[in-house]
Design a protein around this motif. Structure first.
Motif, PDB file in Angstrom:
ATOM      1  N   VAL A 170       0.862  -1.181   0.000  1.00  0.00           N
ATOM      2  CA  VAL A 170       0.000   0.000   0.000  1.00  0.00           C
ATOM      3  C   VAL A 170       0.899   1.232   0.000  1.00  0.00           C
ATOM      4  O   VAL A 170       1.812   1.342   0.825  1.00  0.00           O
ATOM      5  N   ASP A 555     -10.328  -2.045   6.488  1.00  0.00           N
ATOM      6  CA  ASP A 555     -10.269  -2.556   5.121  1.00  0.00           C
ATOM      7  C   ASP A 555      -9.491  -3.864   5.100  1.00  0.00           C
ATOM      8  O   ASP A 555      -8.452  -3.988   5.747  1.00  0.00           O
ATOM      9  N   LEU A 558      -6.215  -2.657   3.109  1.00  0.00           N
ATOM     10  CA  LEU A 558      -5.514  -1.470   3.602  1.00  0.00           C
ATOM     11  C   LEU A 558      -5.408  -1.432   5.113  1.00  0.00           C
ATOM     12  O   LEU A 558      -4.645  -0.627   5.655  1.00  0.00           O
ATOM     13  N   GLN A 561      -8.407   2.002   9.050  1.00  0.00           N
ATOM     14  CA  GLN A 561      -8.525   3.309   8.419  1.00  0.00           C
ATOM     15  C   GLN A 561      -8.820   4.386   9.466  1.00  0.00           C
ATOM     16  O   GLN A 561      -9.153   4.089  10.614  1.00  0.00           O
ATOM     17  N   ARG A 588     -16.276   1.161  -1.642  1.00  0.00           N
ATOM     18  CA  ARG A 588     -15.134   0.414  -1.103  1.00  0.00           C
ATOM     19  C   ARG A 588     -14.833  -0.735  -2.057  1.00  0.00           C
ATOM     20  O   ARG A 588     -15.671  -1.618  -2.273  1.00  0.00           O
ATOM     21  N   LYS A 589     -13.642  -0.744  -2.605  1.00  0.00           N
ATOM     22  CA  LYS A 589     -13.281  -1.763  -3.591  1.00  0.00           C
ATOM     23  C   LYS A 589     -13.084  -3.130  -2.955  1.00  0.00           C
ATOM     24  O   LYS A 589     -13.334  -4.155  -3.569  1.00  0.00           O
ATOM     25  N   HIS A 590     -12.593  -3.141  -1.711  1.00  0.00           N
ATOM     26  CA  HIS A 590     -12.282  -4.400  -1.046  1.00  0.00           C
ATOM     27  C   HIS A 590     -13.325  -4.700   0.027  1.00  0.00           C
ATOM     28  O   HIS A 590     -14.066  -3.819   0.461  1.00  0.00           O
ATOM     29  N   SER A 647     -10.056   4.188  -1.625  1.00  0.00           N
ATOM     30  CA  SER A 647      -8.820   3.412  -1.606  1.00  0.00           C
ATOM     31  C   SER A 647      -7.600   4.297  -1.792  1.00  0.00           C
ATOM     32  O   SER A 647      -6.483   3.799  -1.870  1.00  0.00           O
TER      33      SER A 647
END
Length: 1330
Positions: A170, A555, A558, A561, A588-590, A647
């Motif tokens: 990341v 996440d 990631l 957060q 949120r992609k994940h 992200s």
């Protein structure tokens, strides 16, 4: 007597000082000395036990790497945005901040970089180390399984692993907490990175802080409060910490005589005690220690036991066996125990370690006549031993069954240690089987794919897959929240079967850590841009401050957060004082988890923290809300069809009071100077767009403002995550709005557009406004840098123009572009070598068609010619109908540099195109390139004319060459400035609206950084005069230097350190035997600002007004606007032809009836509310602003207007208007010619008044104003500007006897002095100055 007292005081002071610095008090996390000198270099930095590496030392941390191939180093980011490592430190968030990073490594086998703390004495069970860490695989060589971990090094040199972060790449700082726990002896903390390949800085740490590490301190003069016991060290601990398997006192007081009191403790150091590991499952628990599991593979095992906090201590452990996972649960049990009752329950304390994705959860069951759970803890809790307390009440003989659930993942497991049974847990003599009922096996998940569970979309009958995900609107939704607290406060679910009321509340918990209470959902999502969390909360009670409540996202990639929302204080005194929150979660992609975190100041019936009615709203990943304006948006009512990318590293913000639309509305901005900003990227992403058959156009207005701004990109994002740049800008662009047109090629699949702010700088602002997205090609943009695409320019001729960069080019060409001045920047290039383009052959680069304009415009560009006999470059203005007009040409061999070219365009109302024509000359490996084409709304400035900066920066430019400078000069005015401390007025106008260039000294950038402002290339000269006005505050520590740059060498002409006043004029003579550039260099100080205004250079005329280069000055004067004059003449001819045609048509056409005559038609129609018809801009406050007015008319309205004009305009009126236009063009062309032809008339000697007294714009250069004042520039009856004087004598001014044209009108000067003794006197044409 006095001497004895003094000696005694000195001895006492020495004794106290020595006592506080004694070795046993050194590095024990307690400041024994008043100045905390005993804790210096012990992780202490003067602000607590926090080390951010900003001071000269390293707080006692040292690099202890085995070899130099891979080690830790204290470093800063540097001047450039690096291609590896952090973009800034974490503490300051700038390039000036310091952090610890690893060096680059490339070895055949793994190498280890070791950073070690000072030796600490001992720590409390609550001790933890909080830090920020950075893990990024910039070289894409792989991070490996353990790129970073932490361990404890004991005095016996044995090492125990205490922290292993997820090895995910990341590009951003992440937060972590290392739980050190109780360490009874001296120890050190080691941070180790292990890699065989990696770039510099890809593993980094910052802001290390020891928290709650000191043992309980004595209460001086006080007794321990009720509910606590006193330790032998005089500290106090809670009664519930007695005989709990942890040395909380630090001297063992709370764990003394526990066996004699009836407690049964098993730390598994000497065996299993009375616990039985036999199980019906093929997966079994094992008694082991970390040394037996592995000492070389950090991811294996818990790293240490609980009782000794070492690798040699024993515990019970279960994980995936080497042969694979055949059954996913394992259990062990206690001996049979006697029945209990509610007044004397059996209490069990144990410590669990649930680490890694293999840990699915731990459950405590009771077996008597049936088997049922009494306690459970799901999931992974991290690298920490967590205390658990279980109370058991049963009327039957029973056993305690501890069962673990394991998943088949890469690493992790579950461990149990230090089990303590209270005296009420008595062993039963019975030894028979009594279980009549076994629990049913759990149902298999209804969704075959785990990612279908809790994805905000029902996939199973009855929405079973969404039932236990945390949404209270589902029957079992509240059961989806799992308490993951490891401290003394935790979350509990309250359920009332009668009223069906349910809510989560904070209660006491058995954990040791002083952390917030936390409850989490299972893995959710992914989510869409409209996703939000809705809930009610209450912090109620009598105290003034109940506590804090917050929401956080964890996440899956990631990690932890930043908090999304937080509240502190109280909502009311009454228990039902609820408040409602609708919290945006966004896309949120994940997969992710949501968490409520809380900390109560005091837990009692008088104070409560509660949450209820939790809902997930519009969260499905494929849900996009409808927007009336789609992607077109002025941001006054929200983001329209755009959303924040969660992200990335930071968000764009809605900024009030600074927009392009109305001046007081909203725009989207990223303030690079914000001290809270961290990371590299902030992205604003569009809703998903469908593919189309034609190209589209994204237009918008933008600001790039500040000396160290960063980059603004427009990208297109494919569904598979692939990104490509469509448009980019960087560097200082002034505190004004610029219009941009970004062509979007048609796509075959769904796609998204993205605005990306890159935080390569730390002192500036990036903003966008008035975004419009329409189907169809863009018109020719005012500015094109060729970064990402060609802006609609096309190629024709014998050889094509190529879209290249120095990085991709395999043939001869410019090594860098002009925009970025790097090999990654793009430009357009034509190869003109004889083997490619024959002598006389042409290659033409043509712009899209641009709508005609009645005003004269200026096209500016940069060009580069390479090789001997490279050929010529000619720029034409090509009307849609008619012959093209030459406006610029150059055929000289110019050397390996980018040069500035320009030309005026006078098109009237005729649509036109630009044509760059390269003509071959028979050279070898030659080329011609162009870059940074800019069409200004104003005529070109003549070479050598004074640049007032009211219409931009003229031909002056900031260099983007990082080898020359790091910062930029910026254009602004006091009226528009909201951030920097700049001059209250400019020099040209003398008002707050006037513009100037400034260079601030900010703590956001490194000391002594510089900014260079460059002139265009100027011819060799025997004497050219540079004149400018400079501003420097007395308190400013910055410095101004003026240089002559020639042949790559700098010659210093002037150094300005002190001015002694606000604006001051400087005249500098320049002599050069070769071509050169003038360079203004600002050198940053610690404070203050530099400013420049009214910059002028007189080519071939020195500061004594002597013509030194007659030929050069004459050529410059005659050729500057030949193309513009020729264009005007051709346009006039075209207009005359059009006039004749219209006249013939008018004479042959019979007159219409009155009913058909032209006029205003009063039609009523229903407007399309989904589209803005007209966007009215603010009035421009200076000439530059007028060039970027945003008047956008929709296509249907424009067609209506055109139809009305064609059907309603009287031909006589049209003919009259054409006559006016012809007259305008003829007069302008004639005046332009007269000005050019009059310029060479100079006297060889004597003073020459060349400055224009343009009093409408302020005083001219060369006129000082110690006692003069311009008075509002009012216009009298004769429409003559006035200059007011008071108690001032004007005399001894020598001007050539012939009338000289200056500003407006012709002025003559009387030889008699003029005295204005009283009041004001206007100097007019009829006055003493005529």
């Amino acid at each position: 007597m006095f001497h004895l007292r003094s000696t005694a005081l000195i001895l006492l002071f020495v004794a106290v000082t020595w006592c506080c610095k004694s070795p046993e008090k050194k590095c024990d996390f307690v400041c024994d000395c008043d100045d905390c000198a005993d804790e210096q270099d012990c992780g202490y930095s003067g602000r607590g036990f926090e080390c951010n590496f900003e001071d000269a030392g390293m707080c006692g941390w040292t690099d202890k790497s085995v070899n130099e191939a891979y080690s830790w180093e204290k470093r800063q980011r540097g001047d450039l945005l690096p291609d590896s490592g952090p973009s800034s430190d974490y503490t300051t968030g700038t390039a000036t901040g310091w952090f610890m990073g690893v060096t680059a490594v490339k070895t055949e086998s793994f190498s280890s970089a070791v950073l070690i703390s000072p030796e600490m004495k001992q720590s409390a069970p609550t001790c933890r180390l909080r830090l920020r860490y950075f893990l990024w695989d910039s070289g894409r060589t792989g991070l490996g399984s353990t790129p970073l971990w932490a361990s404890i090094l004991h005095t016996n040199s044995l090492e125990a692993v205490v922290w292993r972060p997820e090895a995910s790449s990341v590009r951003g700082w992440r937060e972590a907490t290392i739980f050190l726990g109780r360490i009874p002896t001296s120890f050190q903390v080691r941070l180790t990175s292990q890699r065989s390949q990696g770039r510099r800085g890809d593993v980094a740490i910052d802001q290390l802080e020891f928290l709650d590490c000191a043992l309980p301190l004595p209460l001086l003069g006080k007794e321990c409060p009720a509910g606590t016991i006193e330790c032998n060290r005089e500290g106090c601990v809670d009664q519930r910490q007695v005989c709990d398997g942890t040395d909380d006192c630090g001297d063992g007081t709370d764990e003394e005589n526990c066996v004699t009191k009836g407690y049964r403790r098993c730390d598994f150091e000497d065996g299993l005690c009375d616990w039985d590991l036999s199980s019906l499952s093929k997966l079994t628990w094992a008694r082991t220690n970390q040394a037996n599991i592995s000492i070389n593979a950090p991811l294996k095992g818990p790293g240490r036991d609980h009782s000794t906090n070492s690798q040699t201590g024993h515990f019970l452990y279960v994980t995936v066996p080497d042969g694979g996972l055949k059954m996913d649960w394992a259990a062990f049990q206690s001996p049979r125990l006697e029945p209990t009752n509610s007044s004397h329950p059996c209490k069990m304390v144990m410590y669990t370690h649930q680490f890694g994705p293999r840990s699915r959860g731990l459950t405590v069951l009771v077996t008597d006549t049936k088997v049922y759970p009494v306690w459970q803890r799901g999931g992974a809790l991290g690298d920490v031993w967590v205390k658990a307390e279980v109370e058991i009440v049963t009327n039957h003989t029973f056993q305690i069954l501890i069962m673990a659930a394991i998943r088949d993942f890469e690493y992790g497991g579950i461990a149990v240690d230090s089990i303590v049974l209270s005296p009420e847990c008595r062993i039963s003599p019975l030894n028979n089987t009594w279980v009549d009922e076994f629990p049913k096996s759990p149902k298999d998940p209804c969704a075959a794919e785990p990612d279908k569970m809790c994805d905000f979309h029902p996939d199973c009958d009855g929405a079973e897959d969404e039932d236990k995900c945390g949404d209270f609107s589902y029957t079992k939704g509240s059961l989806g929240w799992t308490d993951t607290s490891i401290g003394s406060q935790g979350w509990v679910l309250h359920e009332n079967s009668t009223s069906k009321a349910e809510y989560l509340y904070v209660a006491k918990a058995p954990g040791q850590q002083r952390t917030e209470a936390q409850t989490r959902t299972p893995l959710l999502g992914p989510s869409g841009p409209a996703c939000s969390l809705s809930f009610d909360f209450a912090l109620t009670g009598n105290p003034a401050h109940i506590g804090e409540l917050s929401v956080r996202v964890i996440d899956s990639l990631l990690g932890l957060q930043s908090k999304l929302w937080e509240f502190g204080g109280k909502t009311g005194t009454e228990e039902e004082s609820w408040q409602h929150v609708d919290l945006p979660i966004g896309a949120r992609k994940h997969r992710f988890q949501l968490a409520f975190e809380a900390r109560a100041v005091k837990l009692c019936p008088c104070a409560k923290i509660k949450v209820k009615n939790v809902r997930f709203v519009s969260c499905h990943a494929n849900y996009f809300p409808s927007s009336p304006t789609a992607l077109s948006c002025n941001f006054d009512d929200g983001l329209c069809g755009w959303y924040q990318d969660n992200s990335d590293n930071f968000d764009w913000t809605l900024l009030d009071g600074m927009d392009h639309t109305i001046g007081i509305g909203r725009s989207m901005a990223v303030d690079m100077w914000s001290p809270s900003l961290r990371g590299t990227f902030g992205r604003l992403v569009s809703f998903t767009q469908s593919p189309g058959q034609t190209d589209s156009c994204l237009s918008f207005f933008y600001k790039l403002y500040g000396p160290n701004t960063g980059v603004l990109n427009v990208k297109i994002l494919a569904k598979d995550g692939y990104e490509s740049v469509l448009w980019t800008r960087s560097g200082a662009h002034g505190n004004i709005w610029h219009e941009a047109h970004c062509p979007v090629p048609h796509q075959l699949i769904n796609f998204q557009l993205m605005f990306e702010a890159v935080r390569s700088g730390f002192d500036g602002r990036v903003a966008i406004d008035d975004v419009s997205y329409v189907v169809g090609s863009c018109s020719v943009p005012r500015m094109c840098s060729f970064e990402g695409q060609r802006c609609g320019y096309s190629s024709s001729g014998k050889v094509h123009w190529l879209h290249r960069s120095g990085h991709t080019s395999t043939t001869a060409g410019p090594p860098t572009d002009h925009t970025l001045e790097t090999e990654l920047g793009f430009y357009m290039m034509a190869r003109t070598g004889a083997d490619i383009l024959s002598p006389g052959g042409t290659a033409v680069l043509t712009s899209p068609v641009r709508q005609g304009n009645a005003k004269t415009e200026c096209v500016q560009f940069w060009y580069h010619t390479g090789g001997v006999n490279a050929g010529s470059l000619t720029l034409y203005m090509k009307p849609v109908k008619g012959q093209r007009v030459k406006i610029f040409s150059d055929s000289q061999n110019q050397g390996d540099v980018w040069r500035h070219g320009n030309g005026n365009i006078s098109s009237a109302l005729v649509d036109w195109q630009l044509e760059f024509e390269a003509v071959g000359a028979g050279g070898k490996d030659t080329y011609i390139a162009v870059d940074d084409i800019f069409i200004s709304a104003h005529p070109c400035d003549e070479q050598g004319s004074r640049c007032t900066l009211e219409r931009g920066m003229c031909s002056w430019s900031n260099t983007q060459n990082v080898k020359m400078d790091q910062l930029d000069w910026e254009l602004s005015s006091h009226e528009m400035e909201k951030h920097y401390s700049i001059p209250a007025e400019d020099h040209t106008l003398g008002t707050e609206r006037g513009h100037f260039l400034f260079f601030p000294s900010s703590n956001r950038t490194l000391a002594n950084q510089n900014a260079k402002l460059l002139s265009p290339h100027l011819p060799p000269t025997k004497g050219t005069c540079l004149k400018f006005w400079a501003y420097k505050q007395d308190s400013s520590s910055s410095e101004l230097r003026v240089w002559r740059l020639s042949g790559g060498l700098l010659q210093q002409l002037l150094v300005v350190s002190e001015l002694g006043g606000p604006w001051r004029r400087f005249d500098v003579d320049i002599i050069s035997t070769e071509e050169y550039q003038i360079v203004f260099e600002g050198i940053k100080g610690s404070s203050g600002v530099l400013a420049l205004d009214d910059i002028e250079y007189t080519v071939g005329v020195n500061c004594a007004r002597t013509v030194t280069d007659p030929l050069t000055s004459k050529i410059c004067a005659m050729t500057d606007n030949a193309g513009g004059i020729a264009a005007s003449v051709i346009v006039v001819l075209l207009l005359i032809g059009t006039l004749i045609a219209l006249l013939i048509y008018y004479l042959r056409t019979p007159s219409s009836s009155g009913s058909d005559r032209a006029g205003f038609i009063n039609e009523v129609y229903e407007q399309d509310l989904s589209q803005d018809r007209v966007t009215v801009p603010t009035l421009p406050n200076h000439p530059m602003a007028a060039g970027f007015n945003n008047v956008t008319i929709s296509a249907d309205v424009r067609e209506t207007e055109e139809a009305g004009a064609s059907g309603c305009m009287d031909p006589a009126v049209l003919i009259f208007l054409l006559y006016v236009m012809i007259a305008h063009e003829l007069v302008c062309g004639w005046m332009q010619y007269r000005r050019q032809s009059a310029k060479p008339r100079r006297r060889a000697a004597g003073p020459l008044l060349r400055s224009r007294l343009g009093l409408r714009s302020g005083l001219c250069a060369g006129w000082s104003t110690p006692n003069w004042k311009t008075t509002g520039f009012e216009h009298k009856k004769q429409d003559i500007p006035t200059l007011s004087l008071k108690n001032t004598i004007l005399s001894n001014i020598t001007i050539e006897p012939e009338p000289v044209q200056v500003c407006q009108g012709t002025w003559r000067v009387s030889s008699q002095p003029i005295r204005a003794d009283r009041g004001r006197r206007d100097l007019r044409k009829s006055g003493r100055i005529a």
